[in-house]
Design a protein around this motif. Structure first.
Motif, PDB file in Angstrom:
ATOM      1  N   TRP A  98       2.019   5.241   7.040  1.00  0.00           N
ATOM      2  CA  TRP A  98       1.639   3.873   7.390  1.00  0.00           C
ATOM      3  C   TRP A  98       0.884   3.914   8.708  1.00  0.00           C
ATOM      4  N   THR A  99      -0.411   3.611   8.646  1.00  0.00           N
ATOM      5  CA  THR A  99      -1.243   3.558   9.839  1.00  0.00           C
ATOM      6  C   THR A  99      -1.388   2.099  10.257  1.00  0.00           C
ATOM      7  N   PRO A 100      -1.837   1.851  11.467  1.00  0.00           N
ATOM      8  CA  PRO A 100      -2.079   0.464  11.882  1.00  0.00           C
ATOM      9  C   PRO A 100      -3.060  -0.257  10.957  1.00  0.00           C
ATOM     10  N   GLU A 101      -4.059   0.446  10.451  1.00  0.00           N
ATOM     11  CA  GLU A 101      -5.038  -0.153   9.554  1.00  0.00           C
ATOM     12  C   GLU A 101      -4.393  -0.590   8.236  1.00  0.00           C
ATOM     13  N   ARG A 157      14.923  -2.054   7.997  1.00  0.00           N
ATOM     14  CA  ARG A 157      13.699  -1.491   7.409  1.00  0.00           C
ATOM     15  C   ARG A 157      12.712  -2.607   7.112  1.00  0.00           C
ATOM     16  N   GLU A 158      11.420  -2.281   7.204  1.00  0.00           N
ATOM     17  CA  GLU A 158      10.397  -3.279   6.899  1.00  0.00           C
ATOM     18  C   GLU A 158      10.244  -3.414   5.389  1.00  0.00           C
ATOM     19  N   VAL A 159      10.135  -4.657   4.944  1.00  0.00           N
ATOM     20  CA  VAL A 159      10.115  -4.962   3.516  1.00  0.00           C
ATOM     21  C   VAL A 159       8.978  -5.934   3.231  1.00  0.00           C
ATOM     22  N   GLY A 195       6.996 -15.703 -11.520  1.00  0.00           N
ATOM     23  CA  GLY A 195       7.484 -16.255 -10.269  1.00  0.00           C
ATOM     24  C   GLY A 195       8.668 -15.491  -9.687  1.00  0.00           C
ATOM     25  N   GLU A 196       9.070 -14.400 -10.353  1.00  0.00           N
ATOM     26  CA  GLU A 196      10.204 -13.604  -9.876  1.00  0.00           C
ATOM     27  C   GLU A 196       9.857 -12.949  -8.547  1.00  0.00           C
ATOM     28  N   GLU A 197      10.736 -13.116  -7.552  1.00  0.00           N
ATOM     29  CA  GLU A 197      10.510 -12.485  -6.263  1.00  0.00           C
ATOM     30  C   GLU A 197      11.025 -11.052  -6.306  1.00  0.00           C
ATOM     31  N   MET A 198      10.263 -10.155  -5.697  1.00  0.00           N
ATOM     32  CA  MET A 198      10.649  -8.754  -5.618  1.00  0.00           C
ATOM     33  C   MET A 198      10.509  -8.300  -4.174  1.00  0.00           C
ATOM     34  N   LEU A 199      11.360  -7.385  -3.762  1.00  0.00           N
ATOM     35  CA  LEU A 199      11.318  -6.830  -2.415  1.00  0.00           C
ATOM     36  C   LEU A 199      11.007  -5.345  -2.502  1.00  0.00           C
ATOM     37  N   PHE A 200      10.122  -4.884  -1.627  1.00  0.00           N
ATOM     38  CA  PHE A 200       9.697  -3.487  -1.618  1.00  0.00           C
ATOM     39  C   PHE A 200       9.838  -2.937  -0.199  1.00  0.00           C
ATOM     40  N   VAL A 201      10.698  -1.953  -0.024  1.00  0.00           N
ATOM     41  CA  VAL A 201      10.825  -1.268   1.263  1.00  0.00           C
ATOM     42  C   VAL A 201       9.546  -0.459   1.461  1.00  0.00           C
ATOM     43  N   LEU A 202       8.870  -0.689   2.580  1.00  0.00           N
ATOM     44  CA  LEU A 202       7.564  -0.063   2.782  1.00  0.00           C
ATOM     45  C   LEU A 202       7.635   1.460   2.749  1.00  0.00           C
ATOM     46  N   ASN A 203       8.672   2.048   3.323  1.00  0.00           N
ATOM     47  CA  ASN A 203       8.774   3.517   3.334  1.00  0.00           C
ATOM     48  C   ASN A 203       9.088   4.110   1.966  1.00  0.00           C
TER      49      ASN A 203
END
Length: 75
Positions: free
Chosen positions: A6-9, A46-48, A57-65
């Protein structure tokens, strides 16, 4: 763990997608998802990325790492 860094860009691309409610393709553990980006949040330290499936319309969560790949779609 994800296979890319994960870069700043890349974080900026994701933040832009959230701000403008853009569609994002995500790959995690061999599965691909297309969601509308709804927010970035913290979960258990953790960032999600929160996104929802446009069809249901189902919400999903994804851990970035945990992501292997992501791409913001223009349309």
């Amino acid at each position: 763990m994800g296979t890319f860094r994960w870069t700043p860009e890349r974080m900026e691309q994701l933040e832009h997608a959230v701000q403008h409610r853009k569609r994002v393709t995500l790959r995690r553990r061999g599965n691909e998802y297309v969601v509308v980006a709804a927010g970035l949040q913290q979960s258990r330290g953790r960032e999600v990325l929160a996104g929802y499936l446009a069809m249901t319309g189902e919400e999903m969560l994804f851990v970035l790492n945990d992501l292997d790949h992501f791409q913001v779609l223009d349309s």
